[in-house]
Design an enzyme around this catalytic site. Sequence first.
Site, mmCIF file in Angstrom:
data_model
loop_
_atom_site.group_PDB
_atom_site.id
_atom_site.type_symbol
_atom_site.label_atom_id
_atom_site.label_comp_id
_atom_site.label_asym_id
_atom_site.label_seq_id
_atom_site.Cartn_x
_atom_site.Cartn_y
_atom_site.Cartn_z
ATOM 1 N N ARG A 75 -0.188 11.977 1.367
ATOM 2 C CA ARG A 75 0.694 11.342 2.348
ATOM 3 C C ARG A 75 1.929 10.814 1.607
ATOM 4 N NH1 ARG A 75 0.842 5.770 4.519
ATOM 5 N NH2 ARG A 75 1.889 5.831 6.538
ATOM 6 N N HIS A 82 9.416 5.429 6.475
ATOM 7 C CA HIS A 82 8.562 4.466 5.793
ATOM 8 C C HIS A 82 9.493 3.372 5.250
ATOM 9 C CE1 HIS A 82 4.436 4.002 3.742
ATOM 10 N NE2 HIS A 82 5.120 2.917 3.418
ATOM 11 N N ASN A 93 6.042 4.411 9.808
ATOM 12 C CA ASN A 93 4.984 3.663 9.150
ATOM 13 C C ASN A 93 5.161 2.179 9.456
ATOM 14 O OD1 ASN A 93 2.821 3.278 7.000
ATOM 15 N ND2 ASN A 93 4.428 1.926 6.240
ATOM 16 N N GLU A 94 4.126 1.560 9.991
ATOM 17 C CA GLU A 94 4.083 0.113 10.213
ATOM 18 C C GLU A 94 5.367 -0.473 10.803
ATOM 19 O OE1 GLU A 94 2.762 -2.082 6.841
ATOM 20 O OE2 GLU A 94 0.776 -1.182 6.860
ATOM 21 N N ASN A 145 -3.343 1.516 9.189
ATOM 22 C CA ASN A 145 -3.485 1.002 7.834
ATOM 23 C C ASN A 145 -4.337 -0.252 7.916
ATOM 24 O OD1 ASN A 145 -1.648 2.990 7.251
ATOM 25 N ND2 ASN A 145 0.079 1.606 6.916
ATOM 26 N N TYR A 181 -6.119 -3.379 5.646
ATOM 27 C CA TYR A 181 -6.275 -4.037 4.348
ATOM 28 C C TYR A 181 -7.159 -5.279 4.415
ATOM 29 C CZ TYR A 181 -2.579 -1.110 2.430
ATOM 30 O OH TYR A 181 -1.849 -0.027 1.998
ATOM 31 N N GLU A 225 -3.854 4.170 5.452
ATOM 32 C CA GLU A 225 -3.783 3.388 4.212
ATOM 33 C C GLU A 225 -4.962 2.445 4.146
ATOM 34 O OE1 GLU A 225 -0.154 1.181 3.523
ATOM 35 O OE2 GLU A 225 1.097 2.899 4.052
ATOM 36 N N TRP A 267 -4.312 3.864 -0.376
ATOM 37 C CA TRP A 267 -3.016 3.399 -0.848
ATOM 38 C C TRP A 267 -3.276 2.713 -2.165
ATOM 39 C CZ3 TRP A 267 1.964 4.126 0.477
ATOM 40 C CH2 TRP A 267 2.902 3.409 -0.284
ATOM 41 N N GLU A 278 6.265 -2.001 -5.359
ATOM 42 C CA GLU A 278 5.515 -2.553 -4.228
ATOM 43 C C GLU A 278 6.387 -3.503 -3.392
ATOM 44 O OE1 GLU A 278 3.289 -2.723 -1.521
ATOM 45 O OE2 GLU A 278 2.588 -1.267 -2.974
HETATM 46 C C1 FCB Z 1 1.618 -1.355 3.586
HETATM 47 C C2 FCB Z 1 2.781 -0.405 3.404
HETATM 48 C C3 FCB Z 1 2.782 0.317 2.098
HETATM 49 C C4 FCB Z 1 2.313 -0.556 0.961
HETATM 50 C C5 FCB Z 1 1.050 -1.284 1.309
HETATM 51 C C6 FCB Z 1 0.515 -2.154 0.212
HETATM 52 O O1 FCB Z 1 1.954 -2.334 4.503
HETATM 53 O O2 FCB Z 1 2.768 0.555 4.423
HETATM 54 O O3 FCB Z 1 4.054 0.875 1.897
HETATM 55 O O4 FCB Z 1 3.315 -1.369 0.510
HETATM 56 O O5 FCB Z 1 1.251 -2.054 2.448
#
Ligand code: FCB
Length: 540
Positions: free
Chosen positions: A116, A162, A207-208, A347, A349, A422, A471, A478
Amino acid sequence: MADNQSNALALISSDDNTVSLVQKPTSETRLARISASKMTSQDFPDDFVFGAGTAALQVEGAYAEGGKSLSNWDTFALQKPSKISDGSNPSLAVDEYHRYKEDVLLLKKLGLSAFRFSISWSRVLPGGRLNTGKNMEGIKYYNDLIDFCLCQGIEPYATLLHFEVPQCLEDEYGGFLSEKIVKDFVEFAELCFFEFGDRVKHWGSLNEPFAFATNGYVYGVFPPGHTGDSQTPPSDGTEPYIVAHNLILAHAYAVDTYRRNYQAVQGGKIGMTNVSSWYEPYDDHSDSEDWKAVLRAFDFVVGWFVEPLVTGDYPASMRKYVGDRLPKFTEEQANLVKGSYDFMGFNYYTARYIKNDPNPTTKSQYAADLHYTSSTTNSEGHSIGPVATDAADYVVIVPYGIQKILAFLKKKYGDPLIYVTENGCPDDVEKKSVTEALADDTRLNYIQGHLYYVKKAIDEDKVRVQGYFVWSLLDTFELASGHKIRYGLYHVDFENGLNRYPRKSAIWLMNFFSQKLTTADSKKRARDDHEDVGNNKKNK
Ligand code: FCB
């Protein structure tokens, strides 16, 4: 229990078993770790895709090379180094522009089969739109990258936006603050479908958009760096909503173009990638208002972008709390937005507790709109999960949250086809030697644990998850954390020629894919890889 409470509860709890939601599965987490470490890729469906991700601005470098113009991120980081934790910028990043073959081979070496990446708008259209000319050198770069992926058996998953916008469009009309961007974005998207769509079969439009709108126009940590509460009246009461609206329209018109002119011939799929975190009530007593606040949090973070795609309108809670400041779709736009996806990317986390806040006193209009606050500890002082690393304490590790959110998304949004676009774990390698930086046990456990719960979402909740992307493939620029926070399966030595070294998590992943490896083989491989580090050092 009041009816609306039980509705909220039923939606939030994936298995309608409130106990499993509210009791923190300490022993279950331990169990997950044990079973997760035994898992192999063969435990997943045959057509399940495993990949890793990057983004142009975070890896390519060559920011003013090969005909590329400056993006909003280039100017932001170069002009305001204080906005980046270590004062770094994306001008070199990890030099993927020159090292893409090496990186695709590194991805392949792990056993992953999909990459990706994103296409930098200012690299292919330096003037932002077609009538200022397309940059053939930039187009050639992506052609070469895509061709190299395919000849190595790696499937390209390309994202169009992105976080990166040509600076010239920011200067001309304020970027996504203006609806003018929709036409220009569609031109960029169409150029990509035309040039690359014969080989790219999975497109991510955005993206996001949540991070784009809030980090850029509420918190000021992304370009253009606006912080609404420093203005009167606070601009964060309008700007993030306008930007989000234009992002959704840009997505919908691009999808429409793809569907009308390319999809039948090229046979690809297109979707949008969104942020998804798992939320639980701060106070989980059945009559607590926090249950409804949890649903509102899902609306303001996920539903803001996903609900229009499903229903053609914003979530009711946003319409109620943002009122006239929330833009409206015309009928024609709503029809175009509704259904504008073949799959949804998410995504994931981390997770949070959500507390209802009926009378917000914050100076930020956006924060007041939410009518909730979030925390990592609940009313009983229980922490939702351990912090990944002190330097990125906003990421707390909650692997079961990925199963819960996937099940929630299935239930709430009509059982879409989903890719986990991600998932990954930050760490901080400051003051560590290269050898120490490779021992990323926390990341290894993080990936194992999350994969375990993705599998449970497929097996138990029947979520149509089609793929999982770590990711990231390697340490990147970053964003506002510069090079301080690392996510890579491969460590990048920024002090020494940007050499890449596989971390422990990378080696575990190799074994995860490689059924035929005996334990002795894999130990040898790990030893060899670590010796490589030593040799590389000696050779300098
Ligand atoms: C996400 C982003 C990616 C990266 C990760 C850690 O929010 O999409 O680009 O920075 O976080």
